[in-house]
Motif scaffolding. Structure first.
Motif, PDB file in Angstrom:
ATOM      1  N   UNK A   1       0.836  -1.198   0.000  1.00 21.75           N
ATOM      2  CA  UNK A   1       0.000   0.000   0.000  1.00 21.75           C
ATOM      3  C   UNK A   1       0.872   1.250   0.000  1.00 21.75           C
ATOM      4  N   UNK A   2       0.551   2.211  -0.866  1.00 21.02           N
ATOM      5  CA  UNK A   2       1.313   3.447  -0.959  1.00 21.02           C
ATOM      6  C   UNK A   2       1.136   4.273   0.312  1.00 21.02           C
ATOM      7  N   UNK A   3       2.252   4.733   0.882  1.00 23.73           N
ATOM      8  CA  UNK A   3       2.160   5.548   2.090  1.00 23.73           C
ATOM      9  C   UNK A   3       1.393   6.841   1.835  1.00 23.73           C
ATOM     10  N   UNK A   4       1.460   7.335   0.610  1.00 25.11           N
ATOM     11  CA  UNK A   4       0.730   8.564   0.290  1.00 25.11           C
ATOM     12  C   UNK A   4      -0.782   8.371   0.379  1.00 25.11           C
ATOM     13  N   UNK A   5      -1.224   7.113   0.356  1.00 27.52           N
ATOM     14  CA  UNK A   5      -2.651   6.809   0.449  1.00 27.52           C
ATOM     15  C   UNK A   5      -3.080   6.514   1.891  1.00 27.52           C
ATOM     16  N   UNK A   6      -2.121   6.476   2.811  1.00 25.73           N
ATOM     17  CA  UNK A   6      -2.456   6.210   4.207  1.00 25.73           C
ATOM     18  C   UNK A   6      -3.262   7.374   4.779  1.00 25.73           C
ATOM     19  N   UNK A   7      -4.225   7.049   5.605  1.00 26.26           N
ATOM     20  CA  UNK A   7      -4.940   8.076   6.350  1.00 26.26           C
ATOM     21  C   UNK A   7      -4.017   8.626   7.436  1.00 26.26           C
TER      22      UNK A   7
END
Length: 245
Positions: free
Chosen positions: A89-95
């Motif tokens: 999972x892309x860290x930029x997509x983390x909440x």
């Protein structure tokens, strides 16, 4: 929900099944700093990956971008472009919550300077990350005692940092990094301030911890002996991964 249950649930954010071996990946990671009106590109498209439970040494000359790269992976700094993936999972997509748990639980940090709290005992220093997370005092103490025994400091738990050697302080810092059961430990020149004897002990310790806990370690180092303990050695040159062996 108890603090432990909550931690377990939240730290599952971004996790995949144990069958998935890829832990971390970067794609074309770049970092540009703007100083005195000029652009200074430190990372120039870093492509890198490591598996769960892998022990990797990152070497390279001073100024090659190693510490900057580690800061990106630990969310201590933000890439200019490119992407970091953690368990797919892309860290930029983390909440915001996922980023917080990634920083506090899924990743542990060891720096060249131990940064221990001077008025806290070894046991209290190791317990700090767990207490911040809301874990009970009893659970933190049990975990901290086990970790200090694992790093060879069973008889030094009640000592303050000033009463300990440099090597002992760094081992406490390593135990602290492991407190919240991280999947990945990032270490930036952990033996940089140690003499040869203590560096050798630290080298062996990283190997033992990696085997015991099956946690991934990415270690930035100039120490060839430490790098030789790694399962894989990666060389960074001029802001890119130059070679692997």
């Amino acid at each position: 929900m108890s603090s432990l249950d909550e931690r377990t649930a939240l730290s599952a954010c971004g996790r995949e099944s144990k069958e998935v071996s890829l832990l971390l990946e970067t794609r074309d990671l770049r970092r540009v700093f703007h100083e005195t009106g000029e652009e200074l590109e430190i990372l120039k498209g870093v492509n890198f990956s490591m598996k769960q439970g892998e022990l990797v040494a990152l070497t390279g000359s001073s100024g090659s971008g190693k510490s900057t790269f580690l800061n990106q992976l630990g969310l201590l700094d933000t890439p200019t472009s490119g992407e970091i993936f953690f368990k797919g999972k892309a860290l930029s997509k983390f909440s915001s919550e996922e980023k917080d748990m990634y920083h506090r639980v899924q990743v542990g940090f060891v720096f060249q300077f131990h940064h221990l709290l001077s008025e806290f005992t070894a046991l209290e220093n190791v317990s700090v990350p767990g207490r911040i997370l809301g874990t009970s005092v009893a659970e933190c103490r049990e975990r901290a005692e086990m970790l200090l025994e694992t790093v060879g400091l069973k008889d030094r738990m009640k000592h303050l940092p000033r009463e300990l050697s440099g090597g002992e302080r760094q081992r406490i810092a390593i135990a602290r990094a492991l407190m919240n059961h991280p999947d990945l430990v990032l270490a930036d020149e952990p033996s940089g301030n140690l003499d040869e004897a203590n560096s050798a002990k630290l080298n062996e310790l990283f190997g033992e911890l990696n085997e015991k806990f099956n946690q991934a370690f990415l270690i930035v180092t100039h120490d060839d002996k430490l790098a030789s303990f790694a399962q894989r050695r990666v060389v960074m040159h001029n802001g890119v991964i130059h070679s692997e062996n």
